[in-house]
Design a protein around this motif. Sequence first.
Motif, PDB file in Angstrom:
ATOM      1  N   THR A  38       0.866  -1.169   0.000  1.00  0.00           N
ATOM      2  CA  THR A  38       0.000   0.000   0.000  1.00  0.00           C
ATOM      3  C   THR A  38       0.909   1.227   0.000  1.00  0.00           C
ATOM      4  N   ALA A  39       0.328   2.389  -0.243  1.00  0.00           N
ATOM      5  CA  ALA A  39       1.109   3.627  -0.203  1.00  0.00           C
ATOM      6  C   ALA A  39       1.692   3.839   1.200  1.00  0.00           C
ATOM      7  N   ARG A  40       0.943   3.478   2.218  1.00  0.00           N
ATOM      8  CA  ARG A  40       1.444   3.632   3.589  1.00  0.00           C
ATOM      9  C   ARG A  40       2.639   2.710   3.845  1.00  0.00           C
ATOM     10  N   MET A  41       2.550   1.490   3.366  1.00  0.00           N
ATOM     11  CA  MET A  41       3.670   0.559   3.540  1.00  0.00           C
ATOM     12  C   MET A  41       4.913   1.095   2.831  1.00  0.00           C
ATOM     13  N   HIS A  42       4.727   1.603   1.621  1.00  0.00           N
ATOM     14  CA  HIS A  42       5.838   2.190   0.872  1.00  0.00           C
ATOM     15  C   HIS A  42       6.446   3.350   1.659  1.00  0.00           C
ATOM     16  N   CYS A  43       5.595   4.220   2.165  1.00  0.00           N
ATOM     17  CA  CYS A  43       6.045   5.384   2.921  1.00  0.00           C
ATOM     18  C   CYS A  43       6.881   4.973   4.134  1.00  0.00           C
ATOM     19  N   VAL A  44       6.404   4.008   4.890  1.00  0.00           N
ATOM     20  CA  VAL A  44       7.128   3.551   6.076  1.00  0.00           C
ATOM     21  C   VAL A  44       8.478   2.957   5.682  1.00  0.00           C
ATOM     22  N   LEU A  45       8.503   2.115   4.674  1.00  0.00           N
ATOM     23  CA  LEU A  45       9.761   1.490   4.255  1.00  0.00           C
ATOM     24  C   LEU A  45      10.790   2.534   3.825  1.00  0.00           C
ATOM     25  N   VAL A  46      10.367   3.445   2.980  1.00  0.00           N
ATOM     26  CA  VAL A  46      11.307   4.438   2.456  1.00  0.00           C
ATOM     27  C   VAL A  46      11.844   5.326   3.566  1.00  0.00           C
ATOM     28  N   HIS A  47      10.969   5.813   4.443  1.00  0.00           N
ATOM     29  CA  HIS A  47      11.435   6.690   5.524  1.00  0.00           C
ATOM     30  C   HIS A  47      12.251   5.927   6.564  1.00  0.00           C
ATOM     31  N   ALA A  48      11.953   4.669   6.791  1.00  0.00           N
ATOM     32  CA  ALA A  48      12.736   3.873   7.741  1.00  0.00           C
ATOM     33  C   ALA A  48      14.117   3.562   7.176  1.00  0.00           C
ATOM     34  N   LEU A  49      14.235   3.488   5.867  1.00  0.00           N
ATOM     35  CA  LEU A  49      15.543   3.247   5.237  1.00  0.00           C
ATOM     36  C   LEU A  49      16.436   4.484   5.284  1.00  0.00           C
ATOM     37  N   GLU A  50      15.840   5.667   5.343  1.00  0.00           N
ATOM     38  CA  GLU A  50      16.622   6.907   5.331  1.00  0.00           C
ATOM     39  C   GLU A  50      17.493   7.051   6.572  1.00  0.00           C
ATOM     40  N   GLN A  51      16.925   6.693   7.719  1.00  0.00           N
ATOM     41  CA  GLN A  51      17.650   6.772   8.986  1.00  0.00           C
ATOM     42  C   GLN A  51      16.860   6.033  10.052  1.00  0.00           C
ATOM     43  N   GLU A  52      17.496   5.800  11.197  1.00  0.00           N
ATOM     44  CA  GLU A  52      16.792   5.122  12.286  1.00  0.00           C
ATOM     45  C   GLU A  52      15.664   6.012  12.776  1.00  0.00           C
ATOM     46  N   ARG A  53      14.434   5.464  12.700  1.00  0.00           N
ATOM     47  CA  ARG A  53      13.264   6.231  13.130  1.00  0.00           C
ATOM     48  C   ARG A  53      12.344   5.339  13.949  1.00  0.00           C
ATOM     49  N   THR A  54      11.707   5.959  14.934  1.00  0.00           N
ATOM     50  CA  THR A  54      10.741   5.229  15.743  1.00  0.00           C
ATOM     51  C   THR A  54       9.421   5.135  14.986  1.00  0.00           C
ATOM     52  N   GLN A  55       8.579   4.281  15.498  1.00  0.00           N
ATOM     53  CA  GLN A  55       7.252   4.123  14.918  1.00  0.00           C
ATOM     54  C   GLN A  55       6.488   5.449  14.980  1.00  0.00           C
ATOM     55  N   ILE A  56       6.641   6.192  16.054  1.00  0.00           N
ATOM     56  CA  ILE A  56       5.966   7.485  16.206  1.00  0.00           C
ATOM     57  C   ILE A  56       6.475   8.479  15.165  1.00  0.00           C
ATOM     58  N   GLN A  57       7.784   8.532  14.966  1.00  0.00           N
ATOM     59  CA  GLN A  57       8.347   9.443  13.963  1.00  0.00           C
ATOM     60  C   GLN A  57       7.854   9.085  12.564  1.00  0.00           C
TER      61      GLN A  57
END
Length: 162
Positions: A38-57
Motif C-alpha cells: 500500500t502507499a502507507r507501507m511504501h512510505c514507512v519502508l522508504v522513511h525507515a531506510l533513510e535513517q533510524e526512526r521510531t514508529q511514532i516518527q
Amino acid sequence: MTAMAPTRTESDLSFLLDHTSHVLRTRMAAGLGEIGLTARMHCVLVHALEQERTQIQLAELGDMDKTTMVATVDALEKAGYAERRPSSTDRRARIIAVTAAGAEIAERSQRIVDGVHRDALGSLPDDERAVLVRALNRLATEHLAAPAEGAQSARRPRERAN
C-alpha cells in the motif's frame, strides 16, 4: 423563485487539487498493489531506510494515526519487510528496521511511485511542468504549509479501508 448561484471569481483550486490528488492516489494504489504494498507501507519502508526512526516518527512523516501505523507495521512484519527493534539511542523506544527483502521491495515500489509521478508530469509540456512543480512546492512550503488553526478537520482525509 430560483435563486441565482453566485458568480465564481477564482478557479476552483480545491476541486483541481482534490481531483488530481485522488487520481494520483488511485494510480499509485494500483501500481503498488501489483507488488503487494500500500502507499502507507511504501512510505514507512522508504522513511525507515533513510535513517533510524521510531514508529511514532514514521507515523508523523506519513500522517498516520497510531492505530493505522501499528496495522501498517504489522503488515510489513508479516510480509518479512520490516521488524521492530530497540533503538540504539533510546532504550525505551522501538525503531522500525527494514529487512533485506524490505529494502528490495522499497526499491521496486519507489520505481512505481516515480513512474506514476513521471507519467503525470510527462503529460505536460516541459515549461508547464516546471512551473507547476515550482508553484506547488511554493504553496506547500509557504502559504499552504500548515492547516488553519481551529479548523474542524485539521487532518487530511483518510482513505477508506475496505
